[in-house]
Design an enzyme around this catalytic site. Structure first.
Site, PDB file in Angstrom:
ATOM      1  N   LYS A  36       0.875  -1.182  -0.031  1.00 49.89           N
ATOM      2  CA  LYS A  36       0.033  -0.013  -0.073  1.00 49.89           C
ATOM      3  C   LYS A  36       0.904   1.176  -0.057  1.00 49.89           C
ATOM      4  O   LYS A  36       0.331   2.313  -0.409  1.00 49.89           O
ATOM      5  CB  LYS A  36      -0.937  -0.004   1.243  1.00 49.89           C
ATOM      6  CG  LYS A  36      -0.216   0.159   2.540  1.00 49.89           C
ATOM      7  CD  LYS A  36      -1.306  -0.233   3.627  1.00 49.89           C
ATOM      8  CE  LYS A  36      -0.566   0.323   4.926  1.00 49.89           C
ATOM      9  NZ  LYS A  36      -1.272  -0.586   6.141  1.00 49.89           N
ATOM     10  N   ARG A 131      -6.116   0.995  17.502  1.00 49.94           N
ATOM     11  CA  ARG A 131      -6.658   1.313  15.825  1.00 49.94           C
ATOM     12  C   ARG A 131      -7.633   0.397  15.696  1.00 49.94           C
ATOM     13  O   ARG A 131      -8.529   0.212  16.622  1.00 49.94           O
ATOM     14  CB  ARG A 131      -5.437   1.215  15.264  1.00 49.94           C
ATOM     15  CG  ARG A 131      -5.828   2.172  13.841  1.00 49.94           C
ATOM     16  CD  ARG A 131      -4.638   1.990  12.741  1.00 49.94           C
ATOM     17  NE  ARG A 131      -4.789   0.835  11.918  1.00 49.94           N
ATOM     18  CZ  ARG A 131      -3.848   0.471  10.875  1.00 49.94           C
ATOM     19  NH1 ARG A 131      -3.161   1.727  10.372  1.00 49.94           N
ATOM     20  NH2 ARG A 131      -3.900  -0.537  10.270  1.00 49.94           N
TER      21      ARG A 131
HETATM   22  C1  LIG Z   1      -0.097  -1.084   6.834  1.00 46.09           C
HETATM   23  C2  LIG Z   1      -0.277  -2.216   7.438  1.00 46.09           C
HETATM   24  C3  LIG Z   1       0.596  -3.008   8.058  1.00 46.09           C
HETATM   25  C4  LIG Z   1       1.973  -3.025   7.375  1.00 46.09           C
HETATM   26  O1  LIG Z   1       2.677  -2.035   8.277  1.00 46.09           O
HETATM   27  P1  LIG Z   1       4.359  -1.808   8.038  1.00 46.09           P
HETATM   28  O2  LIG Z   1       4.643  -0.946   9.188  1.00 46.09           O
HETATM   29  O3  LIG Z   1       4.439  -1.020   6.826  1.00 46.09           O
HETATM   30  O4  LIG Z   1       4.927  -3.381   7.994  1.00 46.09           O
HETATM   31  C5  LIG Z   1       0.217  -4.229   8.596  1.00 46.09           C
HETATM   32  N1  LIG Z   1      -1.037  -4.557   9.223  1.00 46.09           N
HETATM   33  C6  LIG Z   1      -2.000  -3.622   8.482  1.00 46.09           C
HETATM   34  C7  LIG Z   1      -3.182  -4.029   9.361  1.00 46.09           C
HETATM   35  C8  LIG Z   1      -1.715  -2.458   8.005  1.00 46.09           C
HETATM   36  O5  LIG Z   1      -2.874  -1.718   7.670  1.00 46.09           O
END
Ligand SMILES: *Cc1c(COP(=O)(O)O)cnc(C)c1O
Length: 354
Positions: A36, A131
């Site tokens: 993403k 979150r």
């Molecule tokens: C974006 C995201 C990740 C990845 O996080 P990084 O810190 O880039 O490795 C993992 N889990 C969820 C739910 C996310 O939204």
């Protein structure tokens, strides 16, 4: 070459993925490569897959559709909780999704039944970062309500730490996830295959050897893309930090005072600047600004260059120590995650794949 552009070194991304996949494998953890931060760029996903990730994780349905159109056939995990207005699309494009709401899960089940498929879900548990996720004491009641839905299958539990409030992954919070899995398995006589313990913030816990045994899945974005763990932004051992380089062009270069002339009010973004007097300096203007990147996340490739500030379309840099760069020359930057995300999202920044 038209500027600004972001250079993407696909082989470094593949190397980073391979390094991280191998390290995780030693501890029995499989890796979902998260795209993403790159607007779901297919070439990045392919590099991650060549590097050994088993699934791709993406937060946006548009990006997932783009990945499918580019012939990416590994399982895809939707990272953001599905939204009610596009449930049919979720079950069409994503194999797995992360979930925490009863209404959404029921809608997913109905949509997949209509399609004649079964959508696989990982239930998110909030272990303190506040979150997404159900609070631990709401997990059993939720599973009780959804366990008999025929269009979904619960394949695991997950948690997301550090992302919003910086909660650090520990043996204790990960063990809590294991305990919850065991409670669900005992109560409902099911087996949960995936214990999705974390993201790039789990690196230190992993390498300390203290990750609880049953945690077997990580979702890794920044670690693969930028070679950093995300608790203290330390280097992820054996990876590159410069797979992405943002390049812009000098459009003005002048010797000017470092202090503005006249009375100082607010800048274009409502901030009142405080500026240090460093005498006459060589100031260059680059042809990119806040519409193109997150200025605070720029790390000049040449450390003698300093970022002074930016407006929508201009970035000001102090070039006093680099006298030989001139109008039309390129200034390049490494990026933090916020700068990467915004540059990849800006339509004005060309994406150049190496
Ligand atoms: C974006 C995201 C990740 C990845 O996080 P990084 O810190 O880039 O490795 C993992 N889990 C969820 C739910 C996310 O939204």
């Amino acid at each position: 070459m038209k500027t600004p552009y972001i250079k993407i070194d696909i082989s470094k991304i593949q190397h980073n993925a391979r390094t991280i996949v191998n390290q995780c494998k030693e501890y029995g953890v499989s890796v979902t490569g998260v795209t993403k931060g790159t607007l779901g760029m297919p070439e990045v996903a392919q590099a991650m897959i060549r590097g050994g990730v088993e699934w791709i994780g993406e937060s946006r349905l548009d990006n997932i559709e783009g990945l499918r159109k580019s012939n990416i056939h590994v399982p895809i995990l939707l990272m953001r909780s599905p939204h009610m207005s596009e449930i049919e699309r979720v079950v069409s494009v994503a194999d797995y999704s992360l979930n925490s709401e009863y209404e959404v899960i029921r809608a997913l089940s109905e949509a997949s039944l209509k399609k004649g498929t079964i959508h696989k879900i990982i239930i998110m548990v909030d272990l303190g970062d506040l979150r997404e996720g159900v609070w631990p004491d709401e997990l059993i009641p939720l599973v009780k309500e959804i366990i008999s839905m025929r269009g979904i299958q619960i394949v695991g539990l997950g948690t997301n730490l550090t992302d919003l409030n910086g909660t650090i992954p520990t043996y204790e919070n990960n063990k809590q996830l294991v305990d919850l899995v065991e409670e669900v398995e005992d109560k409902f006589m099911i087996k949960l295959q995936y214990l999705s313990g974390g993201n790039s913030s789990s690196f230190k816990l992993l390498s300390s050897g203290k990750l609880p045994d049953r945690i077997n899945h990580f979702r890794i974005g920044e670690g693969i893309l930028l070679g950093r763990e995300t608790v203290g932004r330390e280097l992820w051992h054996g990876t590159y930090q410069d797979a992405f380089t943002l390049c812009a062009e000098i459009i003005e270069k002048k010797s000017k005072p470092s202090l503005p002339v006249g009375e100082i009010g607010q800048d274009a973004f409502g901030n009142t600047p405080t500026i240090e007097d460093r005498g006459i300096m060589t100031r260059a203007i680059l042809n990119m600004g806040r519409q193109d990147t997150n200025i605070d996340g720029l790390i000049p490739s040449q450390s003698k260059i300093k970022v002074i500030g930016a407006t929508s379309d201009h970035t000001l840099v102090d070039m006093t120590q680099i006298p030989d760069k001139n109008i039309g020359d390129i200034v390049s930057f490494d990026l933090n995650y916020a700068a990467l995300l915004t540059s990849m999202t800006s339509p004005f920044v060309r994406k150049v794949i190496l």
